[in-house]
Scaffold this active site. Structure first.
Site, PDB file in Angstrom:
ATOM      1  N   SER A 192      31.630 -51.657 -47.005  1.00  0.00           N
ATOM      2  CA  SER A 192      32.824 -51.161 -47.775  1.00  0.00           C
ATOM      3  C   SER A 192      32.588 -49.734 -47.768  1.00  0.00           C
ATOM      4  CB  SER A 192      32.225 -50.965 -49.047  1.00  0.00           C
ATOM      5  OG  SER A 192      31.087 -49.444 -49.633  1.00  0.00           O
TER       6      SER A 192
ATOM      7  N   LYS B 150      32.077 -40.018 -49.401  1.00  0.00           N
ATOM      8  CA  LYS B 150      33.333 -41.547 -49.730  1.00  0.00           C
ATOM      9  C   LYS B 150      33.290 -41.483 -51.281  1.00  0.00           C
ATOM     10  CE  LYS B 150      32.072 -46.841 -50.480  1.00  0.00           C
ATOM     11  NZ  LYS B 150      30.921 -47.602 -50.297  1.00  0.00           N
TER      12      LYS B 150
ATOM     13  N   SER C  20      27.069 -51.915 -46.278  1.00  0.00           N
ATOM     14  CA  SER C  20      27.940 -51.076 -46.659  1.00  0.00           C
ATOM     15  C   SER C  20      28.343 -49.256 -46.075  1.00  0.00           C
ATOM     16  CB  SER C  20      28.784 -50.729 -48.299  1.00  0.00           C
ATOM     17  OG  SER C  20      29.191 -51.399 -48.607  1.00  0.00           O
TER      18      SER C  20
END
Lengths: 484, 479, 95
Positions: free
Chosen positions: A152, A77, A176
């Protein structure tokens, strides 16, 4: 079945047997990324040449047997800092930022010779539940390209769900990891707060943020957790505990386990097919010999309210450093240094980030601290105590991960509160700092994955992995594959 | 109407740790800009602070030395504001649970002891420096960001400029004594902010205060308070009210003026620092730290008076800095003449230090040398007057006192025979003095002594010379 | 719970963010609706309840006072939008 559809443990087996080399493995991923990523837009930065070189080196030095993750390609990420490699948190504010340091997790994976394929998309600064808040691109759900992958950590979920990476790391502040894992049909784990170092994770809300895993199955999840968990002296909130092997108890079954079910969960707007998946899971546990008990959790709304106050307050402070002085974006045409601050921050942040900074600043501002921030921290105590009571009655708690399956791109963008409510089942877990895993169960009538969440007490990772592994065997979700 | 000046003080002192408060960058002063930085003190994304153990140790020591209660539980908080010298846009500090609470400092005002309350001491990080040397902008140096500070907050117990200076000096000396800070005002390692208000004498209410920041010498501190309190009294007498504001002290012009008010109201949005865990200190640990405290100036002063028989004035001066006291004790251990050692340390040595722009830290000779010098006087090798010249050469680093005396041939004439013949000649040449003495004018002895010293270039032992002069003169008179 | 445009403006100054009138209206409305939701916190009785500042009962995490290697000046400045003489550069700041 192609090479890049294999799990980590399957891949390691094949590498060991010499069915393919690390280079062939990485080539297969690279080909697939080049074919698939243009459709799903998961990657912000691909490090493919670097990955290929690393694979060659591993083959030539015969290092792929050295440990469980050597030679395994993964995605990171883009809020996890990588030295010398651009790290943006999907924000214009950091569009050109190259960290001169590594996140602790990245360092650990490097030392194991895992191969980083690239940095993947996310909601800007991890603020969002759909990955639509990225400053750079909208990532699509591989099961239906018109729907969101969740957020997210949408890019991480999509990379694994569409076989572009064997695993991925994401971050979870209010769901997330688990919510996108659920929406994309993969396994997502948020460990206990403090189990994995936050050093090098671009902070959203320091007391809630935790790095975790995206994997194809529960066994892989345990393998990755083995690699990333552990004390880091650079993170004051990192727990200093003896090293554990999370694969040890994985296959012990559920005969000894008591599974808690929330009495009132259906009231939280849970889609009917998600309820059916829950019923299937309960029946499966019972048939596997687990004890199932009903427990009470009374604070869904308050947990979400407390979450938005605490997360936004911390974020308002954590994101104050983006001022255009030392790194990142600086606006043009300012009149003086104060104007430079205003322009830089107003142009550099997206609207959701600004909304949260505003909420957090308001909650901490003079005269409101007690009513909002302090109150939220007190409610946090109440919620922690509520979970303590729950885990006096059961070993793990089973809930839906998300009340609904993936929603359409754009559907909730104009209603922040509606978007926030898609985190109902995941947010309380972060408030209490406890671990939870989302595993895929079934597909709904639209062919979209339904995920279930298994929650444990503080440091209950072994128990939730054990419960998840058993349930995974029951659902055998991997027979389903997205059609790309 | 009579007014009373009320002063409260905030003192920031940089701690003498090797590294910064939250990262391992060095704290060294004076290196090139932005060479003591790392991702942590640069406030880069994703990095985390870890508290320096020595910061807590030093702050606890400072707290104990200022008679504070050390908190068993304290925590760090964030103070949020934007400024280019503050990389994270928050200062990590302590808000509602500081490390030290409720202390006292006893100051000496006109021979009386007066207690000044210490409200609290907390730990925090320093900000960077803004340099205004670019033609079209301001430059930011991050070296100082994260240097550990303690902030000492006093109660408004101080009355007037002089008390304020005495208090500030006392705190500075205490911090220096305990090795907590080097307290170099010129390097900004100790900085004084004052809150000044005035009120009618006898009133219990505090007047509206103004704040002056970064007063960088004791003299500036005293002058600034004097000026500001006068200004406030004049305003009040005119019927104006005092505006609560931050004022800037201009030490060259000797005036204070209102600072341009910041654009925003100050709303620091303090909240607990989630990246740092609480500091818990047990009573046992506090006791241990207390036992390890060095002797404080006050106790030292009492001891010097009792042990060495020093007058209070001397004891006060000698113990005012740690280095002077250390030099004194080392010297006294080598030559048992405390009063003389004190005299040198109070008069000649400070004068030479000042002239050569040195301090007790950089003095070019050792206590052994001073002891040797004093012993040379005591055994009559040199006179007190010559000793002053020897001291001068010691500052010129010409060698040990013995070497200097030898080199310049300054040893006193000890040979009675040689001295006697010189004196006999002088007495012979000055019959007027002899007749004056015979007539009862004893002053003439002084003249003769002067002549003898002149003839011997000061090397005659004065006592010996006097004795011989008297013998020779009385013999002459008897003739 | 409503929040006025003046409050939005005050908070935006604290946060160094600038909104035009339309954005300010929208922000007031959105924050208002979130704060309405947040009001559900008041349904929980928190009398005598300590706020949780840290989830884990960890204290006294310290670093030894040992000097490490700082970044070189050029690495420290490598991401700087503007620099001069080894320093970060900003528009003129008046004291």
């Amino acid at each position: 079945m192609s090479i890049n559809n294999l799990t980590i443990h399957e891949t390691k087996e094949a590498l060991k047997e010499g069915k393919f080399s690390t280079e062939e493995l990485v080539d297969s991923y690279i080909d697939h990324i080049e074919k698939i990523d243009p459709k799903v837009d998961a990657f912000l930065l691909k490090c493919l040449d670097r990955a290929k070189d690393q694979a060659k080196k591993i083959d030539s030095e015969k290092q792929n047997d050295t440990c469980s993750l050597s030679g395994i390609p993964y995605a990171l990420k883009d809020n996890i800092c990588t030295k010398g490699i651009k790290t943006t948190a999907a924000s214009k504010m950091l569009y050109n930022f190259i960290p001169p340091y590594n996140a602790d997790v990245y360092e650990r994976l490097n030392s194991m010779n895992s191969i980083m394929l690239g940095k993947v998309n996310m909601d800007e600064f991890a603020m969002g539940s759909s990955t639509e808040n990225s400053a750079f691109k909208v990532t699509k759900n591989p099961w239906d390209l018109s729907t969101v992958p969740g957020g997210s950590s949408g890019g991480s979920a999509v990379a694994v769900a569409s076989d572009m990476a064997a695993f991925a790391l994401g971050t979870d502040t209010g769901g997330s990891i688990r919510q996108p894992a659920s929406l994309c049909g993969v396994v997502g784990l948020k460990p206990t707060y403090g189990l994995v170092s936050r050093f090098g994770l671009i902070a959203f809300a320091s007391s809630l943020d935790q790095i975790g895993t995206f994997a194809k199955d529960v066994e892989d999840t345990a393998i990755i957790l083995n690699a990333i968990a552990g004390h880091d002296p650079k993170d004051s909130t990192s727990l200093d505990l003896p090293k554990k092997d999370y694969t040890d108890q994985l296959k012990n079954g559920t005969k000894e386990l008591t599974i808690g079910i929330l009495k009132n969960y259906k009231a939280e707007g849970v889609q009917e097919e998600v309820q059916t998946a829950m019923d299937d899971a309960i029946a499966a546990y019972k048939s596997m010999g687990a004890k199932v008990v009903e427990v009470d959790f009374r604070y869904f709304k308050q947990a979400l309210a407390a979450y938005y106050i605490i997360a936004c307050a911390e974020a308002s402070s954590n994101l104050a450093r983006y001022d255009g002085v030392r790194y990142g974006f600086r606006a043009k045409d300012y009149t003086d240094y104060i104007d430079m601050y205003y322009k830089t921050r107003s142009e550099g942040f997206g609207s959701e980030v600004k909304r949260r900074i505003m909420l957090g600043t308001y909650a901490l501002s003079s005269g409101y601290y007690d009513a909002y921030y302090k109150k939220a921290m007190q409610v946090r105590t109440v919620i922690i105590n509520e979970y303590k009571k729950i885990f006096d009655q059961c070993d793990v708690l089973l809930t839906p991960t998300s009340a609904t399956t993936a929603f359409k791109i754009g559907e909730k963008m104009n209603d922040p509160l509606q978007m926030y409510m898609s985190d109902t089942f995941t947010v309380p877990i972060n408030i209490a700092g406890i671990p939870a895993i989302s595993i895929p169960a079934e597909l709904d009538h639209k062919g979209l994955p339904i995920g279930l969440q298994i929650v444990g007490p503080v440091l209950g990772e072994e128990k939730i992995l054990q419960a998840a592994w058993a349930l995974e065997k029951h659902f055998d979700f991997r027979k389903n594959q997205p059609n790309l | 109407m009579e007014y009373e000046v009320v002063v409260g003080m905030e003192i920031h002192a940089e701690l003498l740790t090797k590294t910064k408060i939250f990262c391992s960058c060095p704290t060294k002063f004076g290196d090139p800009e932005n060479t003591h930085t790392c991702p942590i003190c640069l406030g880069m994304p994703g990095v985390l602070p870890v508290l320096n153990k020595s910061v807590v140790k030093y702050a606890v020591r400072a707290g104990l030395a200022l008679n504070c209660k050390i908190a068993n539980f304290s925590k760090m908080d964030r103070k949020n504001y934007f400024y280019p010298d503050l990389p994270k846009a928050y200062q990590t500090s302590q808000y509602d649970r500081p490390l030290c609470l409720g202390g006292t400092v006893n100051i000496n005002v006109n021979g009386k002891t007066k207690p000044i309350g210490i409200t609290r001491i907390h730990i925090e990080e320093d900000a960077g420096k803004l340099l205004h040397e670019s033609s079209d902008g301001t430059l930011v140096d991050v070296n100082r960001c994260g240097v550990p500070l303690i902030e000492i907050v006093s109660e408004p117990d101080i009355r007037g400029p002089e008390e304020a200076r005495i208090f500030a000096e006392k705190v500075r000396n205490t911090l220096e004594y305990t090795g907590v800070s080097d307290c170099k005002m010129e390097e900004g390692s100790i900085r004084f902010d004052v809150n000044v208000s005035v009120r009618e004498k006898g009133s219990k209410e505090l007047g509206t205060r103004t704040e002056m920041k970064n007063l960088n010498s004791f003299r500036a501190l005293e002058r600034a308070i004097k000026y500001e309190s006068k200004r406030q009294i004049i305003e009040l007498k005119k019927g104006h009210s005092i505006v609560q504001e931050t004022r800037k002290w201009d030490d060259v012009k000797g005036i204070s003026s209102a600072m341009r008010s910041k654009e925003d109201a100050q709303d620091y949005r303090y909240f607990p620092e989630p990246d740092l865990v609480p500091i818990v200190i047990s009573d046992d640990e506090i006791k241990k730290a207390k036992d390890q405290l060095p002797e404080m100036p006050e106790a030292k002063k009492e001891r010097y008076m009792a042990e060495y028989n020093l007058p209070e004035y001397d004891a006060n001066l000698i113990t005012s800095t740690k280095e002077t006291a250390r030099f004194f004790e080392s010297t006294v251990n080598l030559c048992n003449h405390p009063k003389q050692v004190a005299n040198w340390l109070m008069v000649d040595i400070p004068a030479h230090l000042k002239e050569k722009d040195l301090t007790m830290d950089t003095i070019p000779f050792s206590p052994e040398d001073l002891a040797e010098l004093i012993n040379l006087i005591q055994d009559g090798t040199i006179s007190g007057k010559i000793a002053k010249s020897v001291m001068e050469k010691m500052f010129d680093e010409e060698g040990s006192p013995k070497e200097i005396v030898e080199k310049h041939n300054w040893a006193q004439m000890q040979d009675t025979g040689e001295l006697k013949s010189i004196i006999e000649k002088i007495v012979q040449d000055n019959p007027k003095s002899v007749s004056d003495i015979a007539a009862g004018n004893k002053k003439a002895y002084g003249f003769l002594t002067g002549q003898v010293m002149k003839a011997t270039k000061g090397k005659a032992n004065p006592q010996l010379a006097n004795k011989i002069i008297r013998e020779v003169v009385s013999k002459k008179i008897d003739e | 719970m409503s929040i006025s445009n003046e409050e939005v403006t005050y908070v935006s100054k604290l946060a160094r963010l600038r909104f035009n009138e339309e954005e300010t209206n929208k922000m007031a409305e959105e924050l208002g609706s979130v704060l309405d939701y947040v009001a559900t916190l008041n349904e929980v009785d928190t009398k005598d309840i300590q706020p949780t500042e840290h989830i884990l009962p960890v204290s006294n995490v310290f670093r030894d006072d040992v000097v490490g290697t700082p970044l070189s000046n050029d690495v420290a400045l490598s991401n700087a939008p503007d620099q001069e003489n080894g320093c970060f550069k900003v528009p003129r700041v008046l004291d």
